[in-house]
Each structure stands twice: as structure tokens, then as C-alpha cells.
Design an enzyme around this catalytic site. Structure first.
Site, PDB file in Angstrom:
ATOM      1  NE  ARG A 230      -4.311  -1.265  -0.044  1.00 40.97           N
ATOM      2  CZ  ARG A 230      -4.431  -2.330  -0.839  1.00 40.97           C
ATOM      3  NH1 ARG A 230      -3.432  -2.670  -1.639  1.00 40.97           N
ATOM      4  NH2 ARG A 230      -5.547  -3.036  -0.866  1.00 40.97           N
ATOM      5  CG  ASP A 254       1.272  -2.171  -8.461  1.00 35.86           C
ATOM      6  OD1 ASP A 254       1.122  -1.821  -9.658  1.00 35.86           O
ATOM      7  OD2 ASP A 254       0.387  -2.731  -7.794  1.00 35.86           O
ATOM      8  CD  GLU A 259      -2.758   3.611  -5.539  1.00 38.19           C
ATOM      9  OE1 GLU A 259      -3.833   3.126  -5.931  1.00 38.19           O
ATOM     10  OE2 GLU A 259      -1.864   2.948  -5.021  1.00 38.19           O
ATOM     11  CG  HIS A 277      -3.153  -0.422  -6.656  1.00 37.90           C
ATOM     12  ND1 HIS A 277      -3.531   0.257  -5.520  1.00 37.90           N
ATOM     13  CD2 HIS A 277      -3.177  -1.747  -6.317  1.00 37.90           C
ATOM     14  CE1 HIS A 277      -3.767  -0.609  -4.537  1.00 37.90           C
ATOM     15  NE2 HIS A 277      -3.560  -1.826  -4.997  1.00 37.90           N
TER      16      HIS A 277
HETATM   17  C1  GLV Z   1      -4.933  -4.936  -4.143  1.00 37.86           C
HETATM   18  O1  GLV Z   1      -4.238  -3.983  -3.870  1.00 37.86           O
HETATM   19  C2  GLV Z   1      -5.468  -5.817  -3.154  1.00 37.86           C
HETATM   20  O2  GLV Z   1      -5.339  -5.533  -1.949  1.00 37.86           O
HETATM   21  O3  GLV Z   1      -6.066  -6.825  -3.532  1.00 37.86           O
END
Ligand code: GLV
Ligand code: GLV
Length: 312
Positions: A230, A254, A259, A277
Site C-alpha cells: 500500500r 505499484d 492514488e 496499482h
Molecule cells: C490490491 O491492492 C489488493 O489488496 O487486492
């Protein structure tokens, strides 16, 4: 799967993140909500969904289409008697693959080389053109040894003969034995010794800005940071400054702190690879995540324990 049950299914007409108001309106009168990680749900949203004719709380389950669920205020939601589920396991391999793709991409300067090639800048072979760094036999530091972190460690050891060290609240003897991994009780020790550092912890108050400017300064100037967990776990301004001033060699992310916005200046840097992401975004895995979320709703609404119930 849900329609096949004969249930009424309302799908958001908006191909974008919903506002709090839209989210509140959409859930009104429904028995279940299938949420995205961008849907911030707290007690006030649940209250807005309101009661049904037969019960205090109409919505009985929130099935989050993600493994992470920091978008849910689990305490406030549980207090209202609403169940929550996530989608673990089905995305582990995909996220671990993407993590390794980022490790290789930043070490071998893939994104930069692609941009260079497309721009017509390649005028002939040169021995020192776009020199990268080897990954094989280097040391990988895994922060958070859950399902995804373990799978990344597996690729590192089995595929690239890397040495693995890990930091977690718990030691895992079986893992240490299988992969020859070294436990670092102090995060600082992992940061100062690893060549590649990959983050796999959930976002919690205790992990927000876990990687800040002080901790970036503990890393070797030749080291790389990779984040597929995250965004807010890394102080993005501190990361930008560390990349700019050579405190660390490179990074691949990522997930971003705010975001869909990136810290200004980050995209001017060549020593960072950025994906939006999409670490679990393969056709196979997205399909499975949908099936898992739907299955959790079906189990809950038919009075059984949903398989991925989140205990609060
Ligand atoms: C994506 O970031 C998830 O937590 O599945
Ligand atoms: C590179 O292409 C080599 O042949 O060494």
C-alpha cells in the site's frame, strides 16, 4: 454467480471511483455490497445504507474485491453487525510475479531502455550503454512474511539464488529452514544489509510511513526499494528525495501514497519504475477475485460462514 441465484444485482453505472454520496445511495436497500479498494466505507456509510423492513441493518456483508482492506473501517462496520470478507490466496502468485517483474525491471532498467529505444536514441551497440545491476545471488529483504512475501522469497531463492532476510512480527522457523532465510528482528538491520527490499505488510496505523527519510538513509546507496503493498507505507516525498540525491539507487512502486496522484517530481526521475496499482491485474486473477467475492456473498446471504470472513 449472483444473478444466477435470481438476485437483483445493481452494478455501478460509473466507470470510476464512486463518491461517498454515490456509495451511500447505491447500497440503500441491498443485502450485500461488493466493494473495491477505492470505496472508503465507515460507520456513516453503513448507516446511510439504512435498515431493511426485516432487520436493523439491510446490508449483511461487504465483500471487498481485494486482499487488502484498509478501505474498510473494520471496527465501525463490525459494530453494526455487518460481516466483511476479502480475496486472499487467489492473487498471491500474480502479485509475487509482478513484484519480481518490478525487481528485474528496475535492476535491468527495462522501462528506461524501452523509452530510450522508442525515442530513436539507439545509434549502435556500446559496452556501457544503460548499465544495470545483477539480481542473482544478491540479498533480498522481505518486509512482512505473509502469503505474498513468502512467494516473492521463493522466486528469489529458487529462481535467482538470492539470499533472503525478512522482518515480521513473528518468526517462521519452517520458512527459515526451507529457504535458508535469516530473521531480522530489527527492521533497521534488514534495511542496512539488503540489496533489494520488498514491502508486503498491510496498511495499519503502525505501518503508515514505515519507510521514511530516516529509514531510507539506512539503506545502502546501491540498494533498491520495491513496494506492491500500500502506498502510504512509504513516505513518497522522502522516497523522491532519496532517489534524487542518490541516498538509494532505485525504486519500483505499484502503489502510490495518494492514488491516483503521484508526488510531484517523481516522474522526472529515471531511477524509478511505476505501475498503476496493477500487481494483481491479470485476466486469470481478476476473474478469480470476482468469483471469491461473489462466493463470500452467497455463503453469507445463505446463512453460512463466508470462507474469507475478516475477524475483527
Ligand atoms: C490490491 O491492492 C489488493 O489488496 O487486492
Ligand atoms: C552480446 O550480445 C554478446 O554477444 O555478448
Amino acid at each position: 454467480m449472483l444473478k444466477a441465484k435470481g438476485w437483483e444485482v445493481l452494478i455501478s453505472p460509473h466507470n470510476r471511483v464512486l463518491t461517498k454520496d454515490e456509495l451511500t445511495q447505491m447500497g440503500k436497500g441491498y443485502d450485500a455490497v461488493l466493494s473495491q479498494l477505492t470505496d472508503k466505507i465507515d460507520g456513516s456509510v453503513v448507516d446511510g445504507w439504512g435498515p431493511s423492513a426485516s432487520s436493523r441493518q439491510a446490508v449483511k456483508i461487504i465483500a471487498n474485491y481485494a486482499v487488502g482492506y484498509d478501505n474498510l473501517n473494520v471496527k465501525e462496520i463490525a459494530e453494526r453487525g455487518v460481516m466483511m470478507t476479502n480475496t486472499p490466496d487467489v492473487l498471491t502468485e500474480t502479485v509475487a510475479e509482478h513484484t519480481f517483474a518490478l525487481i528485474l525491471a528496475i535492476a535491468h532498467r527495462i522501462a528506461e531502455s524501452d523509452k530510450f529505444s522508442r525515442a530513436g536514441k539507439y545509434h549502435g551497440w556500446e559496452p556501457e550503454l544503460l548499465l544495470g545491476t545483477d539480481v542473482s545471488r544478491k540479498t533480498l529483504g522481505v518486509i512482512g512474511l505473509g502469503r505474498i512475501g513468502s512467494r516473492v522469497a521463493h522466486h528469489a531463492v529458487k529462481g535467482f539464488d538470492m539470499n533472503v532476510m525478512y522482518h515480521d512480527l513473528k518468526r517462521n522457523d519452517a520458512f527459515e529452514k526451507e529457504f535458508g532465510a535469516v530473521y531480522k528482528e530489527k527492521l533497521e538491520d534488514l534495511l542496512s544489509e539488503a540489496d533489494f527490499i520488498s514491502i508486503h505488510v498491510p496498511l495499519l496505523p503502525a505501518t503508515r510511513h514505515l519507510i521514511n527519510s530516516e529509514r531510507l538513509r539506512l539503506m545502502k546507496p546501491t540498494a533498491y526499494l520495491v513496494n506492491t503493498s500500500r502506498g502510504p507505507i512509504v513516505d513518497e516525498i522522502a522516497l523522491r528525495d532519496a532517489l534524487k540525491t542518490g541516498i538509494i539507487k532505485g525504486a519500483a512502486i505499484d502503489v502510490w501514497e495518494n492514488e491516483p496522484n503521484l508526488t510531484p517530481g517523481l516522474t522526472d526521475l529515471e531511477n524509478i519504475v511505476i505501475t498503476p496499482h496493477t500487481a494483481s491485474a491479470t485476466e486469470e486473477t481478476r476473474q478469480k477475485m470476482g468469483e471469491v467475492a461473489a462466493k463470500n456473498i452467497i455463503e453469507a446471504l445463505e446463512g453460512r460462514m463466508p470462507p474469507n470472513f475478516i475477524k475483527v
